[in-house]
Design an enzyme around this catalytic site. Structure first.
Site, PDB file in Angstrom:
ATOM      1  N   GLU A  43       0.874  -1.181   0.000  1.00  9.02           N
ATOM      2  CA  GLU A  43       0.000   0.000   0.000  1.00  9.02           C
ATOM      3  C   GLU A  43       0.903   1.221   0.000  1.00  9.02           C
ATOM      4  OE1 GLU A  43      -2.489   0.824   3.421  1.00  9.02           O
ATOM      5  OE2 GLU A  43      -3.588   2.385   2.349  1.00  9.02           O
ATOM      6  N   GLU A  68       5.098   4.744   3.453  1.00  8.43           N
ATOM      7  CA  GLU A  68       4.619   6.055   3.899  1.00  8.43           C
ATOM      8  C   GLU A  68       5.805   7.021   3.940  1.00  8.43           C
ATOM      9  OE1 GLU A  68       1.699   7.731   4.644  1.00  8.43           O
ATOM     10  OE2 GLU A  68       3.125   9.332   5.081  1.00  8.43           O
ATOM     11  N   ASP A  95       9.706   7.933   0.138  1.00  9.34           N
ATOM     12  CA  ASP A  95       8.891   8.538  -0.908  1.00  9.34           C
ATOM     13  C   ASP A  95       8.736   7.505  -2.021  1.00  9.34           C
ATOM     14  OD1 ASP A  95       7.909   9.967  -3.133  1.00  9.34           O
ATOM     15  OD2 ASP A  95       8.809  11.813  -2.385  1.00  9.34           O
ATOM     16  N   ASP A 117      -3.067  11.772  -1.912  1.00 13.44           N
ATOM     17  CA  ASP A 117      -3.125  13.242  -1.921  1.00 13.44           C
ATOM     18  C   ASP A 117      -3.483  13.735  -3.323  1.00 13.44           C
ATOM     19  OD1 ASP A 117      -2.391  13.328   0.747  1.00 13.44           O
ATOM     20  OD2 ASP A 117      -0.252  13.337   0.281  1.00 13.44           O
ATOM     21  N   LYS A 121      -2.923  21.364  -8.011  1.00 14.00           N
ATOM     22  CA  LYS A 121      -2.307  22.325  -8.952  1.00 14.00           C
ATOM     23  C   LYS A 121      -1.708  21.597 -10.154  1.00 14.00           C
ATOM     24  CE  LYS A 121      -1.280  25.874  -5.608  1.00 14.00           C
ATOM     25  NZ  LYS A 121      -0.355  26.265  -4.561  1.00 14.00           N
ATOM     26  N   ASP A 153     -12.275   9.770  -2.626  1.00 17.61           N
ATOM     27  CA  ASP A 153     -13.544  10.530  -2.597  1.00 17.61           C
ATOM     28  C   ASP A 153     -13.467  11.698  -3.583  1.00 17.61           C
ATOM     29  OD1 ASP A 153     -11.496  11.797  -0.977  1.00 17.61           O
ATOM     30  OD2 ASP A 153     -13.033  13.310  -0.594  1.00 17.61           O
ATOM     31  N   THR A 191     -10.426   2.404   5.004  1.00 16.24           N
ATOM     32  CA  THR A 191      -9.252   3.116   5.508  1.00 16.24           C
ATOM     33  C   THR A 191      -9.741   4.189   6.495  1.00 16.24           C
ATOM     34  OG1 THR A 191      -9.176   4.998   3.983  1.00 16.24           O
ATOM     35  CG2 THR A 191      -8.358   2.891   3.140  1.00 16.24           C
ATOM     36  N   GLU A 192      -8.794   4.855   7.163  1.00 15.16           N
ATOM     37  CA  GLU A 192      -9.175   5.939   8.085  1.00 15.16           C
ATOM     38  C   GLU A 192      -9.962   7.028   7.342  1.00 15.16           C
ATOM     39  OE1 GLU A 192      -5.830   4.895   8.349  1.00 15.16           O
ATOM     40  OE2 GLU A 192      -5.436   4.644  10.505  1.00 15.16           O
ATOM     41  N   TYR A 193      -9.416   7.442   6.194  1.00 16.31           N
ATOM     42  CA  TYR A 193     -10.069   8.506   5.430  1.00 16.31           C
ATOM     43  C   TYR A 193     -11.433   8.059   4.923  1.00 16.31           C
ATOM     44  CZ  TYR A 193      -6.347  12.012   5.293  1.00 16.31           C
ATOM     45  OH  TYR A 193      -5.467  12.989   5.627  1.00 16.31           O
TER      46      TYR A 193
HETATM   47  N1  SAM Z   1      -4.265   5.738   2.862  1.00 16.55           N
HETATM   48  C1  SAM Z   1      -4.615   6.401   4.090  1.00 16.55           C
HETATM   49  C2  SAM Z   1      -6.121   6.447   4.240  1.00 16.55           C
HETATM   50  O1  SAM Z   1      -6.821   6.213   3.258  1.00 16.55           O
HETATM   51  O2  SAM Z   1      -6.594   6.694   5.346  1.00 16.55           O
HETATM   52  C3  SAM Z   1      -3.982   7.811   4.177  1.00 16.55           C
HETATM   53  C4  SAM Z   1      -4.464   8.803   3.147  1.00 16.55           C
HETATM   54  S1  SAM Z   1      -3.588  10.353   3.234  1.00 16.55           S
HETATM   55  C5  SAM Z   1      -4.635  11.454   2.421  1.00 16.55           C
HETATM   56  C6  SAM Z   1      -2.284  10.125   2.042  1.00 16.55           C
HETATM   57  C7  SAM Z   1      -1.023   9.556   2.640  1.00 16.55           C
HETATM   58  O3  SAM Z   1      -0.105   9.281   1.581  1.00 16.55           O
HETATM   59  C8  SAM Z   1      -0.314  10.497   3.595  1.00 16.55           C
HETATM   60  O4  SAM Z   1      -0.015   9.820   4.794  1.00 16.55           O
HETATM   61  C9  SAM Z   1       0.950  10.910   2.836  1.00 16.55           C
HETATM   62  O5  SAM Z   1       2.028  11.204   3.688  1.00 16.55           O
HETATM   63  C10 SAM Z   1       1.198   9.681   1.984  1.00 16.55           C
HETATM   64  N2  SAM Z   1       1.961   9.974   0.747  1.00 16.55           N
HETATM   65  C11 SAM Z   1       1.696  10.949  -0.149  1.00 16.55           C
HETATM   66  N3  SAM Z   1       2.594  10.929  -1.150  1.00 16.55           N
HETATM   67  C12 SAM Z   1       3.445   9.907  -0.876  1.00 16.55           C
HETATM   68  C13 SAM Z   1       4.586   9.390  -1.541  1.00 16.55           C
HETATM   69  N4  SAM Z   1       5.056   9.940  -2.679  1.00 16.55           N
HETATM   70  N5  SAM Z   1       5.224   8.335  -0.988  1.00 16.55           N
HETATM   71  C14 SAM Z   1       4.771   7.783   0.158  1.00 16.55           C
HETATM   72  N6  SAM Z   1       3.702   8.241   0.840  1.00 16.55           N
HETATM   73  C15 SAM Z   1       3.039   9.287   0.331  1.00 16.55           C
END
Ligand code: SAM
Length: 211
Positions: A43, A68, A95, A117, A121, A153, A191-193
């Protein structure tokens, strides 16, 4: 969802056995690393780990690796695992841009992208985890026949993603604009979100696709 300044998070992750270090060394030898021949699902952007932990409870015959970017977020998952250790979960703080340094072609059987995310932009398009740049990276690590599941969403991000998936030549297996009122809900792990958005009555979009 960056949590700023969670004191000691880096140290706590460094000391945790489930949070893997020097993972580039495992590229091409993940099967040997785990030593049991079980498939590997990842994931990307796992947040605090709720989805991954439930998947690991339901599917003990799969190794789940959560990726993460931020220690301040990952430390929450690490804390949960200290309370309830699950043998088939590991974490990598990195990353995902560098995912091809960690996995060889064919080492990953399934990729989950949950509520990534949106990077709204235009100049940040390539940071979206469903941009064609990221799809190319996934293509380099996925096993033949392996697939990707994406939930969000955010309708704009979803429409962008479906377009990227199609134009990059992937095949869409399932696509819904309202997962929770669709035929694809069976086996869904929230998921949490997702829990938050569903409670607010927002429809959840989901697409599953393969090469
Ligand atoms: N998947 C979880 C949920 O649905 O509850 C978290 C959603 S949160 C909006 C997005 C997560 O992706 C954040 O914790 C962010 O730090 C991580 N994230 C964003 N870009 C990333 C990247 N390039 N590599 C690893 N993690 C990333």
């Amino acid at each position: 969802m960056r949590l700023k300044n969670v004191k000691g998070s880096r140290e706590r992750i460094a000391a945790n056995e489930y949070a893997l270090k020097d993972v580039e060394q495992n590229k091409g030898s993940w099967k040997e690393f785990f030593g049991d021949g079980k498939p590997i699902h990842i994931e990307i952007g796992m947040g605090k780990g709720q989805f991954l932990m439930e998947m690991a409870r339901r599917h003990p015959d799969i190794h789940y690796i959560g990726i993460e970017k931020f220690s301040s977020v990952l430390v929450r998952a690490v804390q949960k695992m200290e309370e309830e250790p699950l043998p088939n979960i590991h974490f990598i703080r990195m990353d995902a841009e560098y995912i091809c340094n960690v996995f060889e072609k064919g080492e990953v059987e399934e990729i989950y992208l949950n509520f990534s995310d949106p990077w709204p932009k235009e100049r940040h398009t390539k940071r979206r985890l469903t941009s064609h740049q990221f799809l190319e990276r996934y293509d380099q690590i996925l096993k033949e026949g392996g697939s990707i599941q994406f939930k969000t969403d955010n309708r704009d991000l979803f429409d962008f993603s479906v377009e990227e998936i199609r134009s990059a030549g992937w095949t869409i297996d399932q696509c819904t604009y309202d997962l929770h009122h669709s035929d694809f809900l069976e086996g869904n792990v929230m998921t949490e979100y997702e829990e938050r958005f569903v409670a607010e009555g927002k429809p959840i979009c989901k697409v599953t696709f393969h090469r």
